[in-house]
Structures are given as C-alpha cells and as structure tokens.
Design an enzyme around this catalytic site. Structure first.
Site, PDB file in Angstrom:
ATOM      1  N   ASN A   1      -0.749  -2.313   3.414  1.00  0.00           N
ATOM      2  CA  ASN A   1      -1.205  -3.065   2.240  1.00  0.00           C
ATOM      3  C   ASN A   1      -0.150  -2.906   1.149  1.00  0.00           C
ATOM      4  OD1 ASN A   1      -1.871  -0.708   0.465  1.00  0.00           O
ATOM      5  ND2 ASN A   1      -3.158  -0.246   2.226  1.00  0.00           N
TER       6      ASN A   1
ATOM      7  N   PHE B   1     -11.031   5.922  -5.957  1.00  0.00           N
ATOM      8  CA  PHE B   1     -10.668   4.620  -6.516  1.00  0.00           C
ATOM      9  C   PHE B   1     -11.444   3.546  -5.762  1.00  0.00           C
ATOM     10  CE2 PHE B   1      -7.004   4.815  -9.468  1.00  0.00           C
ATOM     11  CZ  PHE B   1      -6.927   6.188  -9.563  1.00  0.00           C
TER      12      PHE B   1
ATOM     13  N   LYS C   1     -20.323   8.292  -1.449  1.00  0.00           N
ATOM     14  CA  LYS C   1     -19.267   9.236  -1.050  1.00  0.00           C
ATOM     15  C   LYS C   1     -19.380  10.569  -1.796  1.00  0.00           C
ATOM     16  CE  LYS C   1     -16.009   5.590   0.326  1.00  0.00           C
ATOM     17  NZ  LYS C   1     -14.595   5.240   0.507  1.00  0.00           N
TER      18      LYS C   1
HETATM   19  N1  CTP Z   1     -10.515   5.873   1.227  1.00  0.00           N
HETATM   20  C1  CTP Z   1     -10.290   6.964   2.055  1.00  0.00           C
HETATM   21  N2  CTP Z   1     -10.185   6.784   3.399  1.00  0.00           N
HETATM   22  C2  CTP Z   1     -10.297   5.558   3.949  1.00  0.00           C
HETATM   23  C3  CTP Z   1     -10.522   4.451   3.105  1.00  0.00           C
HETATM   24  C4  CTP Z   1     -10.612   4.639   1.747  1.00  0.00           C
HETATM   25  O1  CTP Z   1     -10.192   8.081   1.565  1.00  0.00           O
HETATM   26  N3  CTP Z   1     -10.171   5.421   5.249  1.00  0.00           N
HETATM   27  C5  CTP Z   1     -10.655   6.105  -0.214  1.00  0.00           C
HETATM   28  C6  CTP Z   1      -9.551   5.546  -1.068  1.00  0.00           C
HETATM   29  O2  CTP Z   1      -8.506   6.473  -1.249  1.00  0.00           O
HETATM   30  C7  CTP Z   1     -10.268   5.226  -2.371  1.00  0.00           C
HETATM   31  C8  CTP Z   1     -11.684   4.954  -1.964  1.00  0.00           C
HETATM   32  O3  CTP Z   1     -11.826   5.469  -0.631  1.00  0.00           O
HETATM   33  O4  CTP Z   1     -10.295   6.356  -3.226  1.00  0.00           O
HETATM   34  C9  CTP Z   1     -12.118   3.506  -1.996  1.00  0.00           C
HETATM   35  O5  CTP Z   1     -11.534   2.755  -1.026  1.00  0.00           O
HETATM   36  P1  CTP Z   1     -11.897   1.177  -0.807  1.00  0.00           P
HETATM   37  O6  CTP Z   1     -11.099   0.726   0.355  1.00  0.00           O
HETATM   38  O7  CTP Z   1     -11.771   0.441  -2.080  1.00  0.00           O
HETATM   39  O8  CTP Z   1     -13.404   1.169  -0.519  1.00  0.00           O
HETATM   40  P2  CTP Z   1     -14.268   1.603   0.691  1.00  0.00           P
HETATM   41  O9  CTP Z   1     -14.976   2.840   0.298  1.00  0.00           O
HETATM   42  O10 CTP Z   1     -13.416   1.678   1.928  1.00  0.00           O
HETATM   43  O11 CTP Z   1     -15.369   0.486   0.803  1.00  0.00           O
HETATM   44  P3  CTP Z   1     -15.255  -1.102   0.978  1.00  0.00           P
HETATM   45  O12 CTP Z   1     -14.233  -1.309   2.040  1.00  0.00           O
HETATM   46  O13 CTP Z   1     -16.611  -1.462   1.330  1.00  0.00           O
HETATM   47  O14 CTP Z   1     -14.831  -1.624  -0.361  1.00  0.00           O
END
Ligand code: CTP
Length: 400
Positions: free
Chosen positions: A209, A322, A340
């Site tokens: 990304n 975040f 979380k």
């Molecule tokens: N994050 C993480 N591990 C993952 C995915 C995300 O630790 N495999 C953490 C990111 O570092 C961030 C937070 O989760 O602090 C939010 O990530 P985001 O992708 O915005 O949201 P999700 O919780 O994955 O939910 P959704 O995809 O439904 O938005």
C-alpha cells in the site's frame, strides 16, 4: 524541549551578565517565553533594554514597581514560571538565597517560586572556593536546587581557574536535558510501528500500500525528543534512521508480528501506525510467475491482526491504533477502540487530499475512551505526532 516553556531568567551583578543576554536570546530562539529579572548590580553591566529587546517582554527590576494593580508582580511571575535560571549567580545572590534574604525582585521571586530553580554561578576562582560560598551552595543543593557548574579558564579579573559562567549553549543544553528527564514520557519504553508491509506473490511481485511511514517516524522522533526509550519497527520505507531510536526493519506482516510480539511485554506504550496488509497470497511462488493469456486469480489468506493480538495480551501497556477510514470515521474508530481493546484511535479520512498516505500533512480525529472525539485541524505529521504524544502524557499522568 523548551518550546512554549515559561522561563524566568534572573540576572545578578557580575561581568558575566553580558553572557546572560546571549542566553536570553538562545532561550527565546528555542521557543521559550522568557521574562528577565535584573538586580540593581546587574544593571551596572547590561541595561534592561537589552533584555527587553531580546525577549520582547518588560524587564523586572524593582519589587515595588507594581505596574498592574490586579497582581503582585513577584508572586505572579513566580507562579507563571515553569523553570527559573539564575545566570550569572553571584556569590552575593547565592548567599542571600541560601539564607532566605529577600531584599530585591530577584530574591523575592526566588522565595515565591515553586518551579525548579537552577543556579549558574560566575565569580572569581577564590570567591568560588571560599568556604562560605561553598557552604551556601551546599545548603541550596540540599534543598534540591540545581547548579550548572562554571567553567575553568581565564577570568575577567585576570585570574585563571574555575568561575567562568557556563556558556549559554551549555546552559540551554543542560536545561533541555533536565526537561527531558522529567517529562511523563521520560524513560518509558515506547514501540512504534511504521510504513507498509510487502506480501510477496513471487520473488519480484508484492501486495502493498502507499504508506510512506512518515507518521510513525514522526511519532518515534518526537517521543525520543521527549525522553522516551523508543523502538521503531519499520516496514519497507525510504526514510533515514532517527538519532536515539532503535530501529528494526521488517518486510512482511508476519515479520512485523514476530518482532512486535518479542518485545511487547517489556513495552509501556505501543503506537501502531503501520499500514499492515490484511491479506497475503496463500502461497509464494519460488520462481517469477510467467504471464499467461487471460486473467489471473491469486488466492489470498488473512494475515494476523497484530493490534488485535496485542489488545488481547494487554497487561499494563497503553495501546494506540490508527484507523484509515473513508466513511463513518468516528463510528468505525470507536468500534476499533472497543474491538481491539485500545486506549486511543487516531482516525484519518483517507479520501481527504491533504491527509493520510503520501501526504506531508494529516487531519485526524482522536478517539479516546470516555471522551468526546477530537476533530483536529490540518497539521504537519510532526505536529500531529506532538498532539498524540501530549494525550499519551496525559494518560500517563492520570495513571500515575
Ligand atoms: N493492524 C495490525 N495488523 C493488521 C492490520 C492492521 O496491527 N494485520 C493495525 C494497524 O497498524 C492500525 C489498525 O490496525 O493501527 C487499523 O488498521 P485498519 O486496516 O485501518 O483497520 P482494520 O482494523 O484492519 O479494520 P478494517 O479493515 O475493517 O477497516
């Protein structure tokens, strides 16, 4: 460290008073608000106008010159101060301070001050070593006042020895180090994750990304400047190492998970700003995939949600996540906070042009438990980092 600090500079009457002008200037340049108090003797060496021009503040030199009937000046400025530095501190001022004599503006303010007070002595070497002066300094040290040692060298009186006022740069560095050692973040172990992850399809192709890592790096840099013991786990980014920050480079979500979990139990605060891939290819091809006619399907599987895992294992840590959202921002952020087991969520609207991935600026909504969401204005990522860390400091103060 001195930005926005309220600093009182007490100038007493020695030839080193001229160096206090440079000190006032450097403190002002460091972003502090500086108010100067001069003794009558100090005015024999430098004029109040010098300090007024450098600090753009009125100079205080007379306990009885009460210009504002609503206030008692020496109490008012003592209450205003975050720190008080007396430079140069003559043998006379040190002696009077040690004995609670308050016969001028500087000394009355000294007795009224509850903030940390620093003395930077300057005098002839023999005066500095005189048992009376030594005893007075020891009395003040026993009362937890701090001395910034004078330097050795040629003294204005012609003698060579210890007694030169510490250089203004040294005094500023000393005060910055003191401030750093006393912030709520001082010595706290803080882990930041930053940047994207790469999930390999074959040796030359990845799912990733556009995260640049700038937000996480800004948090790491600011936290280190505020005295935290910072570890930065970074995905593939093009950013230089940060001074005073331990950096661990990772590539995939799995590597990030492994590195984070290794050190999690010893951390006090975790800021998970990394844009971690939610999915990875089920199998990584050992050889580069050759193109075929027609479409290509790549079966994907979920990566571990690192933050959710940390939330489950949380003991004493503050956990900050975040949320990159394009709609229902606050609602989704609140949901993430609960789901979380987080203490704070920094949500940004990724559809906004001046915020999020690749942007130099950010426009975030800060969501904390039992507090109204805070819709922050457009800020640089460094300013955003400072706002996040200020809230972390408040949490630490509340928990203390
Ligand atoms: N994050 C993480 N591990 C993952 C995915 C995300 O630790 N495999 C953490 C990111 O570092 C961030 C937070 O989760 O602090 C939010 O990530 P985001 O992708 O915005 O949201 P999700 O919780 O994955 O939910 P959704 O995809 O439904 O938005």
């Amino acid at each position: 460290m001195l930005q926005h600090k309220h600093i009182l500079l007490g100038v007493s009457g020695g030839i080193a008073a001229f160096k206090a002008a440079a000190l006032a200037s450097k403190l002002t340049q460091a972003g502090a608000s500086v108010k100067v108090i001069m003794t009558e003797h100090a005015k024999q060496f430098v004029t109040p106008l010098t300090f007024q021009a450098l600090t753009r503040e009125r100079v205080y030199d007379d306990t009885f010159a009460e210009k504002d009937p609503e206030k008692v000046a020496h109490i008012d400025i003592a209450d205003w101060a975050d720190l008080f530095i007396i430079a140069p501190a003559t043998a006379n001022v040190i002696g009077k301070a040690a004995h609670g004599i308050a016969d001028d503006m500087l000394l009355t303010t000294f007795l009224a001050a509850t903030c940390p007070v620093y003395f930077a002595p300057a005098m002839n070497v023999n005066m500095y070593q005189h048992p009376a002066v030594v005893e007075n300094m020891n009395t003040l040290k026993e009362r937890n006042y701090t001395f910034i040692e004078p330097g050795d060298g040629y003294l204005a009186c012609g003698w060579v020895g210890k007694g030169r006022l510490a250089e203004p740069d040294e005094i500023v560095a000393f005060l910055e180090a003191e401030e750093k050692a006393h912030t709520p973040l001082a010595g706290k172990k803080l882990l930041v994750t930053a940047g994207p992850t790469y999930e390999y399809v074959d040796p030359v192709r990845v799912f990733t990304n556009p995260s640049t890592g700038k937000m996480g790096f800004a948090v790491a840099a600011e936290a280190a400047a505020m005295g935290a013991d910072v570890t930065l786990i970074a995905g593939p980014v093009h950013l230089n190492a940060l001074p005073g920050v331990k950096r661990i480079n990772v590539t995939t979500a799995e590597e990030m998970y492994n590195e984070v979990t290794k050190i999690y139990s010893s951390m006090d605060i975790v800021v998970k700003s990394a844009a971690v891939a939610d999915y990875k290819p089920k199998t990584i091809l050992a050889q580069k995939a050759k193109k075929q006619n027609g479409d290509m399907d790549i079966p994907m599987e979920r990566t571990k949600d690192i933050l959710a895992e940390l939330g489950k294992k949380k003991t004493h840590q503050l956990l900050i996540g975040f949320a990159a959202e394009s709609n229902n921002i606050v609602e989704y952020a609140k949901d993430k906070l609960e789901r979380k087991n987080l203490d704070m969520v920094i949500a940004n609207n990724i559809t906004s042009e001046d915020a999020g991935f690749r942007s130099e600026t950010n426009r975030v909504i800060i969501v904390q438990r039992e507090q109204n969401p805070e819709d922050m204005p457009l800020m640089t990522k460094t300013e955003t980092a400072k706002e996040i860390l200020a809230r972390i400091e408040n949490m630490l103060i509340k928990d203390a």
